[in-house]
Design a protein around this motif. Structure first.
Motif, PDB file in Angstrom:
ATOM      1  N   ARG A  92       0.831  -1.213   0.000  1.00 19.26           N
ATOM      2  CA  ARG A  92       0.000   0.000   0.000  1.00 19.26           C
ATOM      3  C   ARG A  92       0.860   1.255   0.000  1.00 19.26           C
ATOM      4  N   ARG A  93       1.972   1.212   0.754  1.00 18.89           N
ATOM      5  CA  ARG A  93       2.876   2.367   0.788  1.00 18.89           C
ATOM      6  C   ARG A  93       3.458   2.639  -0.606  1.00 18.89           C
ATOM      7  N   LYS A  94       3.875   1.557  -1.282  1.00 20.40           N
ATOM      8  CA  LYS A  94       4.430   1.698  -2.625  1.00 20.40           C
ATOM      9  C   LYS A  94       3.383   2.229  -3.601  1.00 20.40           C
ATOM     10  N   SER A  95       2.166   1.732  -3.461  1.00 20.79           N
ATOM     11  CA  SER A  95       1.085   2.179  -4.354  1.00 20.79           C
ATOM     12  C   SER A  95       0.794   3.657  -4.159  1.00 20.79           C
ATOM     13  N   ASP A  96       0.730   4.082  -2.888  1.00 24.48           N
ATOM     14  CA  ASP A  96       0.477   5.502  -2.601  1.00 24.48           C
ATOM     15  C   ASP A  96       1.601   6.375  -3.144  1.00 24.48           C
ATOM     16  N   ALA A  97       2.850   5.897  -2.985  1.00 25.16           N
ATOM     17  CA  ALA A  97       4.002   6.658  -3.477  1.00 25.16           C
ATOM     18  C   ALA A  97       3.977   6.762  -4.998  1.00 25.16           C
ATOM     19  N   LEU A  98       3.570   5.687  -5.661  1.00 23.12           N
ATOM     20  CA  LEU A  98       3.509   5.674  -7.125  1.00 23.12           C
ATOM     21  C   LEU A  98       2.483   6.691  -7.635  1.00 23.12           C
ATOM     22  N   LEU A  99       1.295   6.682  -7.029  1.00 26.80           N
ATOM     23  CA  LEU A  99       0.242   7.605  -7.455  1.00 26.80           C
ATOM     24  C   LEU A  99       0.613   9.051  -7.146  1.00 26.80           C
ATOM     25  N   ALA A 100       1.362   9.256  -6.063  1.00 25.37           N
ATOM     26  CA  ALA A 100       1.779  10.613  -5.709  1.00 25.37           C
ATOM     27  C   ALA A 100       2.887  11.113  -6.632  1.00 25.37           C
ATOM     28  N   THR A 101       3.683  10.199  -7.170  1.00 27.26           N
ATOM     29  CA  THR A 101       4.813  10.582  -8.026  1.00 27.26           C
ATOM     30  C   THR A 101       4.377  10.892  -9.448  1.00 27.26           C
ATOM     31  N   TYR A 102       3.432  10.097  -9.966  1.00 29.67           N
ATOM     32  CA  TYR A 102       3.021  10.241 -11.372  1.00 29.67           C
ATOM     33  C   TYR A 102       1.537  10.624 -11.482  1.00 29.67           C
ATOM     34  N   PRO A 103       1.242  11.848 -11.871  1.00 27.10           N
ATOM     35  CA  PRO A 103      -0.162  12.255 -12.069  1.00 27.10           C
ATOM     36  C   PRO A 103      -0.827  11.562 -13.259  1.00 27.10           C
ATOM     37  N   SER A 104      -0.012  11.084 -14.216  1.00 30.51           N
ATOM     38  CA  SER A 104      -0.584  10.447 -15.409  1.00 30.51           C
ATOM     39  C   SER A 104       0.421   9.471 -15.999  1.00 30.51           C
ATOM     40  N   GLU A 105      -0.046   8.679 -16.988  1.00 31.69           N
ATOM     41  CA  GLU A 105       0.848   7.742 -17.685  1.00 31.69           C
ATOM     42  C   GLU A 105       1.929   8.503 -18.448  1.00 31.69           C
ATOM     43  N   LYS A 106       1.593   9.674 -18.951  1.00 35.66           N
ATOM     44  CA  LYS A 106       2.564  10.493 -19.692  1.00 35.66           C
ATOM     45  C   LYS A 106       3.748  10.858 -18.797  1.00 35.66           C
ATOM     46  N   ASP A 107       3.457  11.128 -17.525  1.00 40.36           N
ATOM     47  CA  ASP A 107       4.543  11.471 -16.599  1.00 40.36           C
ATOM     48  C   ASP A 107       5.488  10.287 -16.406  1.00 40.36           C
ATOM     49  N   ILE A 108       4.947   9.084 -16.454  1.00 43.22           N
ATOM     50  CA  ILE A 108       5.800   7.891 -16.342  1.00 43.22           C
ATOM     51  C   ILE A 108       6.719   7.796 -17.556  1.00 43.22           C
ATOM     52  N   GLU A 109       6.166   8.013 -18.744  1.00 43.66           N
ATOM     53  CA  GLU A 109       6.972   7.942 -19.961  1.00 43.66           C
ATOM     54  C   GLU A 109       8.002   9.063 -20.008  1.00 43.66           C
ATOM     55  N   ASP A 110       7.635  10.244 -19.502  1.00 45.47           N
ATOM     56  CA  ASP A 110       8.599  11.354 -19.449  1.00 45.47           C
ATOM     57  C   ASP A 110       9.758  11.021 -18.519  1.00 45.47           C
ATOM     58  N   ALA A 111       9.437  10.405 -17.372  1.00 42.72           N
ATOM     59  CA  ALA A 111      10.479  10.007 -16.424  1.00 42.72           C
ATOM     60  C   ALA A 111      11.372   8.928 -17.027  1.00 42.72           C
ATOM     61  N   ARG A 112      10.763   8.013 -17.790  1.00 41.61           N
ATOM     62  CA  ARG A 112      11.549   6.983 -18.478  1.00 41.61           C
ATOM     63  C   ARG A 112      12.524   7.633 -19.459  1.00 41.61           C
ATOM     64  N   GLY A 113      12.021   8.587 -20.210  1.00 48.66           N
ATOM     65  CA  GLY A 113      12.856   9.264 -21.203  1.00 48.66           C
ATOM     66  C   GLY A 113      14.052   9.958 -20.563  1.00 48.66           C
ATOM     67  N   ARG A 114      13.823  10.634 -19.423  1.00 49.53           N
ATOM     68  CA  ARG A 114      14.924  11.315 -18.736  1.00 49.53           C
ATOM     69  C   ARG A 114      15.967  10.317 -18.232  1.00 49.53           C
ATOM     70  N   ALA A 115      15.487   9.213 -17.658  1.00 46.65           N
ATOM     71  CA  ALA A 115      16.405   8.196 -17.131  1.00 46.65           C
ATOM     72  C   ALA A 115      17.230   7.563 -18.241  1.00 46.65           C
ATOM     73  N   LEU A 116      16.595   7.280 -19.384  1.00 48.21           N
ATOM     74  CA  LEU A 116      17.314   6.688 -20.523  1.00 48.21           C
ATOM     75  C   LEU A 116      18.323   7.670 -21.108  1.00 48.21           C
ATOM     76  N   LYS A 117      17.962   8.947 -21.131  1.00 43.12           N
ATOM     77  CA  LYS A 117      18.873   9.964 -21.654  1.00 43.12           C
ATOM     78  C   LYS A 117      20.128  10.054 -20.799  1.00 43.12           C
ATOM     79  N   GLU A 118      19.942  10.028 -19.480  1.00 41.65           N
ATOM     80  CA  GLU A 118      21.093  10.067 -18.568  1.00 41.65           C
ATOM     81  C   GLU A 118      21.960   8.820 -18.733  1.00 41.65           C
ATOM     82  N   ALA A 119      21.309   7.670 -18.891  1.00 38.12           N
ATOM     83  CA  ALA A 119      22.060   6.418 -19.052  1.00 38.12           C
ATOM     84  C   ALA A 119      22.850   6.425 -20.360  1.00 38.12           C
ATOM     85  N   GLN A 120      22.242   6.912 -21.449  1.00 37.38           N
ATOM     86  CA  GLN A 120      22.932   6.976 -22.736  1.00 37.38           C
ATOM     87  C   GLN A 120      24.118   7.934 -22.679  1.00 37.38           C
TER      88      GLN A 120
END
Length: 209
Positions: A92-120
């Motif tokens: 439940r704690r993880k679920s609450d943290a997930l919903l608080a971190t990402y307002p939408s699916e787009k925010d998840i994809e944006d975060a993925r893009g930033r992480a991949l850019k840093e890794a590259q």
């Protein structure tokens, strides 16, 4: 009929006995089905349910002693329930943290893009270091040719060794950085799956209300 006669005899004896002896009377059935009426539970009934009889002949069940194996099983079950409760709280704690971190699916994809850019970027930087180390290795080999018939200077020998170690370390780091790409994608795939699941449940619950 025989059981009723035995019980009648026991009750009669109980009524005629001194007051101190009338305090307790026990009824139990052994493993073979034989019924006992005694003032002290017999050995045959050890570990089995026993019924206590009062002066009026009323029966009160006395729970049999709990065996060590049963105590161990109960404790294991108690710990299991505690662990399941802790696991549920963590989920439940993880679920609450997930919903608080990402307002939408787009925010998840944006975060993925930033992480991949840093890794590259880190991969590119490490590849540059590996290339520089290999280039330096060729330069050192050229310098080494001047000492074919002479002892290799200690400084040059040390630099060659250090460069070889650097190539090995940077190559290993590069492989680790490349593996991070898969790790990042797996993480955000899981976050997205859980986000969709949680928001779908919340939507379904709101509709029912």
């Amino acid at each position: 009929m025989r059981s009723q006669v035995v019980m009648f005899v026991c009750l009669t004896a109980l009524a005629a006995a001194p007051a101190a002896a009338q305090q307790r009377m026990y009824k139990c059935v052994d493993a073979k089905g034989k019924t006992y009426y005694t003032q002290i539970p017999p050995r045959e009934c050890l570990g089995r349910d026993t019924q206590e009889m009062n002066k009026a002949g009323m029966l009160k069940k006395t729970e049999r002693p709990v065996s060590p194996a049963e105590l161990q099983a109960r404790e294991a079950e108690r710990k299991k329930k505690l662990e399941q409760g802790d696991k549920g709280k963590e989920e439940r704690r993880k679920s609450d943290a997930l919903l608080a971190t990402y307002p939408s699916e787009k925010d998840i994809e944006d975060a993925r893009g930033r992480a991949l850019k840093e890794a590259q970027a880190a991969i590119a930087e490490t590849e540059k270091r590996v290339a520089n180390a290999h280039r330096r290795s060729k330069e050192l080999e050229s310098e080494k040719e001047f000492f074919v018939k002479k002892p290799l200077p200690a400084k040059l020998k040390q630099e060659i060794t250090s460069n070889e170690i650097d190539i090995k370390n940077q190559t290993a780091l590069l492989e680790a950085k490349k593996k991070e790409i898969s790790t990042i994608n797996a993480k955000y795939d899981d976050d997205k799956r859980r986000y969709i699941e949680l928001t779908s449940k919340a939507g379904a619950s709101a509709q029912r209300k």
